[in-house]
Scaffold this active site. Structure first.
Site, mmCIF file in Angstrom:
data_model
loop_
_atom_site.group_PDB
_atom_site.id
_atom_site.type_symbol
_atom_site.label_atom_id
_atom_site.label_comp_id
_atom_site.label_asym_id
_atom_site.label_seq_id
_atom_site.Cartn_x
_atom_site.Cartn_y
_atom_site.Cartn_z
ATOM 1 N N GLU A 276 2.544 -0.945 5.076
ATOM 2 C CA GLU A 276 2.807 0.554 4.622
ATOM 3 C C GLU A 276 1.244 0.743 3.732
ATOM 4 O OE1 GLU A 276 5.535 3.107 2.065
ATOM 5 O OE2 GLU A 276 6.180 1.366 3.309
ATOM 6 N N LYS B 65 4.023 2.039 8.997
ATOM 7 C CA LYS B 65 3.876 2.897 7.840
ATOM 8 C C LYS B 65 3.017 3.648 7.472
ATOM 9 C CE LYS B 65 8.072 4.238 5.533
ATOM 10 N NZ LYS B 65 9.202 3.320 4.825
#
Length: 347
Positions: free
Chosen positions: A182, A224
């Protein structure tokens, strides 16, 4: 099952065509701050009462394919059942947040780098693998701003964070666990959509370059990422431009063999995040992106439920009433998330 097949199977089990992830992984400090703002005592009992109400909301498994837990939650029980048993019964795949938060990069007041506690991660991964955890998540950030006459994020900070993500992914794969990497460009600030686009491009390019250097098996990785948006205090941009720039960023940076891409909500209002998710999924399909695109929302999905949880506690409601009110609000957001997924498939 061979190692690479196990990773691919882990992503397949998340069913991103019709499901999304639930990011219920606020760290201890993060949830303590949220509870404090709502006048809620930060205790283990209150934390599991809040999270337990959400994961037992009727229809949870119809929308949620996997949930990202904080380590504490993985070990808790709710209404006499372990959290893991509750999730398994719902058919929800279990994941855990493993990053240790952020710290200043090179003494900057703006830039941050993930805390490097990866030396302890193999032992945790070994335990998680024994508890049927199929994926984990590690978050880093590239903050937009200016400091000492220099535009941020700097290449040095992005590279340092990207290297952390790649090392983390390598450890996950050794244990057959799917890593969610992420690299987030946060919405906080007054930057424009163009500045977010440029920072996101650079951060994603740095991330995939680091993954390539370590020869990470990308079909066993989930990205993500943020949507391309103006800062919360920045100039407003057209909705269509947000979707256009978001898809353009993915096409320019994300290898075609990535396992999946999921969007974070990053402070967007619930209705805005859900609407943009639907449009982004449609645009991804129309643009021919070859990988699944879904969501991994926290605030946009949980925000209304958390506020209601706090209000019910302040009202002196019974445990049963607190649960009922929390679930009612969570069910509304869950329905919106499910609708965004299903409508994008129809269209």
């Amino acid at each position: 099952m061979a190692a690479q097949e196990k990773l691919i199977d882990g992503i397949t089990q998340l069913r991103f065509a019709t499901r999304c992830l639930h990011a219920a992984d606020e760290s201890g400090g993060n949830i303590a701050k949220k509870f404090q703002q709502l006048g809620i005592e930060d205790t283990a009992e209150n934390r599991i009462a809040y999270r337990g109400a959400m994961i037992t909301t009727p229809g949870y498994g119809d929308v949620i394919g996997g949930v990202i837990l904080f380590d504490e939650t993985l070990r808790q029980t709710y209404e006499g059942k372990t959290v893991t048993d509750i999730l398994k019964k719902e058919g929800v795949v279990i994941g855990v947040k493993v990053d240790a938060g952020l710290q200043s990069f090179a003494n900057s007041k703006i830039e941050q780098v993930g805390k490097n506690e990866l030396a302890a991660l193999p032992k945790r991964m070994e335990e998680y693998a024994s508890k049927d955890v199929r994926f984990t998540k590690f978050r880093v950030v590239g903050n937009i701003g200016q400091e000492n006459g220099k535009d941020l994020p700097s290449d040095e900070c992005l590279k340092a964070n990207a290297e952390l993500l790649a090392e983390y992914a390598e450890i996950c794969h050794r244990f057959g666990i799917v890593p969610i990497v992420e690299p987030e460009v946060p919405m906080e600030g007054s930057h424009s959509m163009a500045e977010c686009h440029e920072a996101s491009l650079r951060f994603l390019k740095a991330t995939f370059a680091a993954l390539e250097r370590r020869k990470i098996f990308l079909p066993g990785v989930i990205l993500k990422t943020n949507m391309v948006l103006s800062g919360v205090n920045g100039p407003k941009a057209a909705e269509a431009d947000c979707i256009k720039e978001t898809i353009a960023t993915l096409k320019a940076t994300v290898p075609s063999n990535i396992g999946a891409v999921v969007f974070l909500s990053g402070g967007q209002a619930t209705e805005d995040a859900m609407r943009r998710l639907e449009e982004a999924r449609i645009a991804a399909t129309n643009s021919g992106l070859p990988y699944p695109v879904s969501s991994s929302f926290s605030r946009a999905l949980q925000g209304p439920a958390l506020e209601e949880f706090g209000a019910a506690i302040r009202d002196g409601a019974s445990a049963a009433e607190i649960k009922r009110r929390t679930q009612a609000k969570f069910a509304e957001a869950l329905k919106l998330n499910g609708s965004a997924l299903s409508e994008s498939v129809k269209r």
